[in-house]
Motif scaffolding. Structure first.
Motif, PDB file in Angstrom:
ATOM      1  N   ASP A  28       0.857  -1.172   0.000  1.00  0.00           N
ATOM      2  CA  ASP A  28       0.000   0.000   0.000  1.00  0.00           C
ATOM      3  C   ASP A  28       0.902   1.234   0.000  1.00  0.00           C
ATOM      4  O   ASP A  28       1.608   1.485   0.977  1.00  0.00           O
ATOM      5  N   LEU A  29       0.878   1.987  -1.091  1.00  0.00           N
ATOM      6  CA  LEU A  29       1.748   3.170  -1.178  1.00  0.00           C
ATOM      7  C   LEU A  29       1.360   4.227  -0.155  1.00  0.00           C
ATOM      8  O   LEU A  29       2.168   5.076   0.201  1.00  0.00           O
ATOM      9  N   LEU A  30       0.115   4.188   0.322  1.00  0.00           N
ATOM     10  CA  LEU A  30      -0.316   5.182   1.309  1.00  0.00           C
ATOM     11  C   LEU A  30      -0.201   4.654   2.735  1.00  0.00           C
ATOM     12  O   LEU A  30      -0.842   5.143   3.654  1.00  0.00           O
ATOM     13  N   ALA A  31       0.642   3.639   2.921  1.00  0.00           N
ATOM     14  CA  ALA A  31       0.869   3.114   4.276  1.00  0.00           C
ATOM     15  C   ALA A  31       1.812   4.017   5.058  1.00  0.00           C
ATOM     16  O   ALA A  31       1.822   4.017   6.280  1.00  0.00           O
ATOM     17  N   ASP A  32       2.638   4.785   4.346  1.00  0.00           N
ATOM     18  CA  ASP A  32       3.549   5.692   5.054  1.00  0.00           C
ATOM     19  C   ASP A  32       3.806   6.955   4.225  1.00  0.00           C
ATOM     20  O   ASP A  32       3.464   7.018   3.037  1.00  0.00           O
ATOM     21  N   ALA A  33       4.392   7.947   4.889  1.00  0.00           N
ATOM     22  CA  ALA A  33       4.611   9.257   4.267  1.00  0.00           C
ATOM     23  C   ALA A  33       5.509   9.153   3.039  1.00  0.00           C
ATOM     24  O   ALA A  33       5.307   9.844   2.041  1.00  0.00           O
ATOM     25  N   GLU A  34       6.495   8.274   3.113  1.00  0.00           N
ATOM     26  CA  GLU A  34       7.414   8.143   1.984  1.00  0.00           C
ATOM     27  C   GLU A  34       6.676   7.653   0.736  1.00  0.00           C
ATOM     28  O   GLU A  34       6.905   8.150  -0.365  1.00  0.00           O
ATOM     29  N   GLY A  35       5.792   6.690   0.944  1.00  0.00           N
ATOM     30  CA  GLY A  35       5.028   6.163  -0.192  1.00  0.00           C
ATOM     31  C   GLY A  35       4.150   7.226  -0.822  1.00  0.00           C
ATOM     32  O   GLY A  35       4.063   7.338  -2.049  1.00  0.00           O
ATOM     33  N   LEU A  36       3.501   8.031   0.034  1.00  0.00           N
ATOM     34  CA  LEU A  36       2.637   9.092  -0.501  1.00  0.00           C
ATOM     35  C   LEU A  36       3.459  10.116  -1.280  1.00  0.00           C
ATOM     36  O   LEU A  36       3.091  10.520  -2.377  1.00  0.00           O
ATOM     37  N   THR A  37       4.595  10.540  -0.723  1.00  0.00           N
ATOM     38  CA  THR A  37       5.395  11.547  -1.444  1.00  0.00           C
ATOM     39  C   THR A  37       5.985  10.959  -2.719  1.00  0.00           C
ATOM     40  O   THR A  37       6.078  11.659  -3.728  1.00  0.00           O
ATOM     41  N   ASP A  38       6.337   9.675  -2.701  1.00  0.00           N
ATOM     42  CA  ASP A  38       6.823   9.048  -3.937  1.00  0.00           C
ATOM     43  C   ASP A  38       5.729   9.074  -5.003  1.00  0.00           C
ATOM     44  O   ASP A  38       5.995   9.335  -6.173  1.00  0.00           O
ATOM     45  N   TRP A  39       4.491   8.793  -4.563  1.00  0.00           N
ATOM     46  CA  TRP A  39       3.385   8.797  -5.531  1.00  0.00           C
ATOM     47  C   TRP A  39       3.125  10.214  -6.039  1.00  0.00           C
ATOM     48  O   TRP A  39       2.941  10.424  -7.245  1.00  0.00           O
ATOM     49  N   LEU A  40       3.133  11.194  -5.130  1.00  0.00           N
ATOM     50  CA  LEU A  40       2.923  12.594  -5.546  1.00  0.00           C
ATOM     51  C   LEU A  40       4.008  13.022  -6.536  1.00  0.00           C
ATOM     52  O   LEU A  40       3.726  13.686  -7.537  1.00  0.00           O
ATOM     53  N   ALA A  41       5.245  12.606  -6.259  1.00  0.00           N
ATOM     54  CA  ALA A  41       6.359  12.947  -7.160  1.00  0.00           C
ATOM     55  C   ALA A  41       6.159  12.286  -8.520  1.00  0.00           C
ATOM     56  O   ALA A  41       6.346  12.926  -9.563  1.00  0.00           O
ATOM     57  N   ALA A  42       5.742  11.030  -8.515  1.00  0.00           N
ATOM     58  CA  ALA A  42       5.543  10.299  -9.773  1.00  0.00           C
ATOM     59  C   ALA A  42       4.436  10.944 -10.621  1.00  0.00           C
ATOM     60  O   ALA A  42       4.456  10.873 -11.840  1.00  0.00           O
ATOM     61  N   ARG A  43       3.471  11.579  -9.955  1.00  0.00           N
ATOM     62  CA  ARG A  43       2.349  12.203 -10.666  1.00  0.00           C
ATOM     63  C   ARG A  43       2.613  13.679 -10.953  1.00  0.00           C
ATOM     64  O   ARG A  43       1.741  14.379 -11.465  1.00  0.00           O
ATOM     65  N   GLY A  44       3.792  14.174 -10.566  1.00  0.00           N
ATOM     66  CA  GLY A  44       4.112  15.580 -10.785  1.00  0.00           C
ATOM     67  C   GLY A  44       3.357  16.509  -9.857  1.00  0.00           C
ATOM     68  O   GLY A  44       3.134  17.681 -10.169  1.00  0.00           O
ATOM     69  N   LEU A  45       2.945  15.987  -8.690  1.00  0.00           N
ATOM     70  CA  LEU A  45       2.142  16.778  -7.758  1.00  0.00           C
ATOM     71  C   LEU A  45       2.940  17.246  -6.534  1.00  0.00           C
ATOM     72  O   LEU A  45       2.394  17.892  -5.652  1.00  0.00           O
ATOM     73  N   LEU A  46       4.220  16.879  -6.494  1.00  0.00           N
ATOM     74  CA  LEU A  46       5.041  17.296  -5.360  1.00  0.00           C
ATOM     75  C   LEU A  46       5.659  18.650  -5.695  1.00  0.00           C
ATOM     76  O   LEU A  46       6.213  18.836  -6.776  1.00  0.00           O
ATOM     77  N   GLU A  47       5.546  19.575  -4.756  1.00  0.00           N
ATOM     78  CA  GLU A  47       6.055  20.910  -5.048  1.00  0.00           C
ATOM     79  C   GLU A  47       7.586  20.922  -5.113  1.00  0.00           C
ATOM     80  O   GLU A  47       8.237  20.149  -4.419  1.00  0.00           O
ATOM     81  N   PRO A  48       8.134  21.816  -5.927  1.00  0.00           N
ATOM     82  CA  PRO A  48       9.598  21.895  -6.021  1.00  0.00           C
ATOM     83  C   PRO A  48      10.198  22.174  -4.640  1.00  0.00           C
ATOM     84  O   PRO A  48       9.672  22.994  -3.892  1.00  0.00           O
ATOM     85  N   GLY A  49      11.254  21.482  -4.310  1.00  0.00           N
ATOM     86  CA  GLY A  49      11.926  21.710  -3.033  1.00  0.00           C
ATOM     87  C   GLY A  49      11.380  20.888  -1.891  1.00  0.00           C
ATOM     88  O   GLY A  49      11.985  20.823  -0.828  1.00  0.00           O
TER      89      GLY A  49
END
Ligand SMILES: [Zn+2]
Length: 199
Positions: free
Chosen positions: A40-61
């Motif tokens: 489950d990618l949403l089991a931890d913060a790292e998984g969520l940020t990895d998914w956001l990054a993969a979708r281009g939804l993580l803010e720069p920095g």
């Protein structure tokens, strides 16, 4: 399922094509978990940020993992499961009573507001971070509900599956994510149960 496969958002059982346009983002959020085998990618913060990054939804920095609170992680899972329950409803299941309120709340947290660019009107989040990212998913859901494509985004009814798939059949009659994987297993299970019941 391999974590990277889940993160790629390109797993489509039965050789189905992904949902069209931005609705694919909604489908990808719901498909951030392999409910039968993990992970489950949403089991931890790292998984969520990895998914956001993969979708281009993580803010720069933004630092992966560091920027996500436990409450934001919980909110992401809540939005995901609300969407899944509405996709089950698109497949004939009764609607989860709280699901629409969860989307209302996510839209409010993201401060979605209408904009009118030349490419066409849309809702955009006034907030950044996880709230803003979830707002983009909710905005895509809103647009799909208006254009009618939403009703074809369904969740597979096999109890341990729940995979989101886009039904492109001419009469929108598809039930399973994949006839071979889920449809076949459920039918085989029903067959054996009937045989056992019949002695
Ligand atoms: Zn399935």
């Amino acid at each position: 399922m391999e974590r990277d496969a889940l993160l790629s958002g390109t797993v489509h059982p039965g050789g189905r094509a992904p949902a069209p346009g931005r609705l694919a983002l909604v489908q990808m959020l719901v498909n951030t978990v392999d409910r039968e085998h993990g992970p489950d990618l949403l089991a931890d913060a790292e998984g969520l940020t990895d998914w956001l990054a993969a979708r281009g939804l993580l803010e720069p920095g933004a630092v992966r993992g560091a920027a996500v609170s436990e409450g934001e992680l919980e909110a992401a899972r809540e939005v995901r499961e609300a969407l899944r329950s509405l996709m089950h409803a698109n497949n004939g299941a009764p609607e989860e009573p709280r699901a629409r309120a969860v989307l209302d709340a996510a839209a409010a947290r993201a401060e979605l507001r209408p904009t009118f660019p030349s490419e066409g009107p849309e809702l955009v989040p006034g907030r950044g971070g996880v709230d803003g990212a979830l707002g983009r998913v909710v905005a895509a859901t809103f647009a799909a509900m208006l254009d009618g494509s939403w009703s074809r985004l369904k969740a597979c009814p096999r109890d341990v599956c729940g995979w989101a798939f886009y039904d492109r059949s001419s009469n929108a009659s598809a039930t399973w994510c994949s006839m071979a994987v889920c449809g076949g297993r459920v039918k085989a299970g029903a067959y054996y149960r009937r045989r056992r019941a019949g002695g």
